[in-house]
Write an enzyme that holds these catalytic residues in place. Structure first.
Site, short mmCIF file in Angstrom:
data_model
loop_
_atom_site.label_atom_id
_atom_site.label_comp_id
_atom_site.label_asym_id
_atom_site.label_seq_id
_atom_site.Cartn_x
_atom_site.Cartn_y
_atom_site.Cartn_z
CB VAL A 131 -0.95 0.04 1.22
CG1 VAL A 131 -1.93 -1.11 1.16
CG2 VAL A 131 -0.17 0.02 2.54
CG LEU A 182 3.15 0.24 -8.62
CD1 LEU A 182 3.77 1.23 -9.59
CD2 LEU A 182 1.70 -0.05 -9.00
CE LYS A 183 5.36 0.56 -0.01
NZ LYS A 183 4.61 1.74 0.49
CG LEU A 184 10.49 -2.21 -3.99
CD1 LEU A 184 11.41 -3.34 -4.42
CD2 LEU A 184 10.91 -1.67 -2.63
CG ASN A 187 8.08 3.35 -0.93
OD1 ASN A 187 7.04 4.00 -1.08
ND2 ASN A 187 8.23 2.50 0.07
#
Length: 315
Positions: A131, A182-184, A187
């Site tokens: 998330v 995608l999270k990385l 971030n």
């Protein structure tokens, strides 16, 4: 099938997400969710906000009580250890409904692929479901929810997520690795913003420019949450705000970002993230882990020959 919701990992993000899931279940006449956390003292903090919820003594009990299990875990080694036990519990309970695991941890893509393969061996489903958002967004159910993995499992839980967890779902496709990636990627953009804010605030001090004026400029011309929230921290030198993103988690993500290309067979040099990682490592030495990751600015100031901590720092 009727949703039987379980949650594993009741930290700064998992706690408010679980609370919202309990409220969702009560509003939709579903059985009260259950949860497990390694630190049992967390149960007493959450119990008043989670009427009817079952707080499990043993991790394996979550699998016994649930067919949709959310997890929010610290890092890859912890995730692998916890999922080994969860999958063993599924194997021992062959007669129950197929279990869908929704992993909201921020992991390496190759770890997500490994966990998905292990899930399939016990006829369970595994989704990479990190998330975007801080604990206040988790509490308000306004997170951005990423989903990567098999479509049938995603379609089962999307109505639950948009009602109880997120303002938006981003479907990253059927490859679980893309969900984690995608999270990385996201971030990495945020970490780049934090690094640049730290550098420009060091420059404002170097030339004697009023940081409050600079932060007001940022609010006017870059009215986006990362600029405002992390700029606020850096402008006053206060990194202890409990709603922030912990330095330890940020350093873990920085290292995972640097290996992301290699995970897909395309190693890549990322100089901004490498520099930010070095600053996070030094900030860890100076501040410890229990601070927001914008504390990397103390390392930027030190490298520039300044006192690491601004005189305006607040307790």
């Amino acid at each position: 099938m009727s949703l039987l919701i379980g949650y594993v990992g009741l930290g700064n993000m998992g706690g408010p997400i679980f609370t919202n899931l309990v409220n969702y279940a009560a509003s939709n006449n579903l059985p009260a969710p259950c949860a497990w956390n390694i630190v049992k003292a967390r149960y007493e903090e959450l119990r008043p906000r989670c009427p009817g919820a079952v707080f499990c003594d043993e991790l394996e009990e979550v699998v016994m009580r649930s067919n949709v299990v959310f997890t929010c875990l610290l890092n890859d080694p912890v995730a692998e250890e916890v999922y080994e036990r969860l999958f063993a519990a599924v194997r021992e309970n062959k007669g129950k409904d197929k279990v869908v695991f929704v992993d909201q941890s921020s992991l390496k893509p190759r770890t997500s692929r490994k966990l998905e393969a292990a899930a399939h061996q016990v006829r369970a489903s595994y989704l990479a479901a990190p998330v975007f958002g801080r604990p206040d967004a988790a509490q308000a159910a306004t997170l951005v929810q990423v989903l990567g993995g098999e479509n049938a499992a995603k379609e089962l839980i999307k109505p639950l997520i948009v009602s109880a967890i997120a303002r938006r779902v981003v479907d990253a496709g059927e490859d679980v690795a893309k969900g984690s990636a995608l999270k990385l990627l996201g971030n990495s953009l945020i970490l780049g913003v934090v690094e640049m804010l730290a550098e420009t605030y060091a420059l404002t001090d170097a030339i004697g420019f009023d940081p409050e004026v600079y932060q007001n400029f940022i609010r006017d011309f870059f009215p986006l949450y990362p600029y405002i929230a992390y700029g606020d921290n850096i402008s006053i030198g206060n990194f202890s705000r409990p709603e922030g993103f912990r330095l330890e988690a940020g350093l873990k993500d920085a290292r995972n970002i640097l290996s992301l290309g290699e995970d897909f067979g395309r190693p890549l040099n990322l100089p901004t993230i490498e520099l930010a990682k070095q600053h996070l490592e030094r900030a860890q030495e100076l501040c410890g882990n229990d601070v927001d990751w914008s504390a990397l600015s103390v390392a930027v100031r030190e490298r520039a020959g300044m006192e690491p901590f601004r005189q305006l720092a607040q307790p």
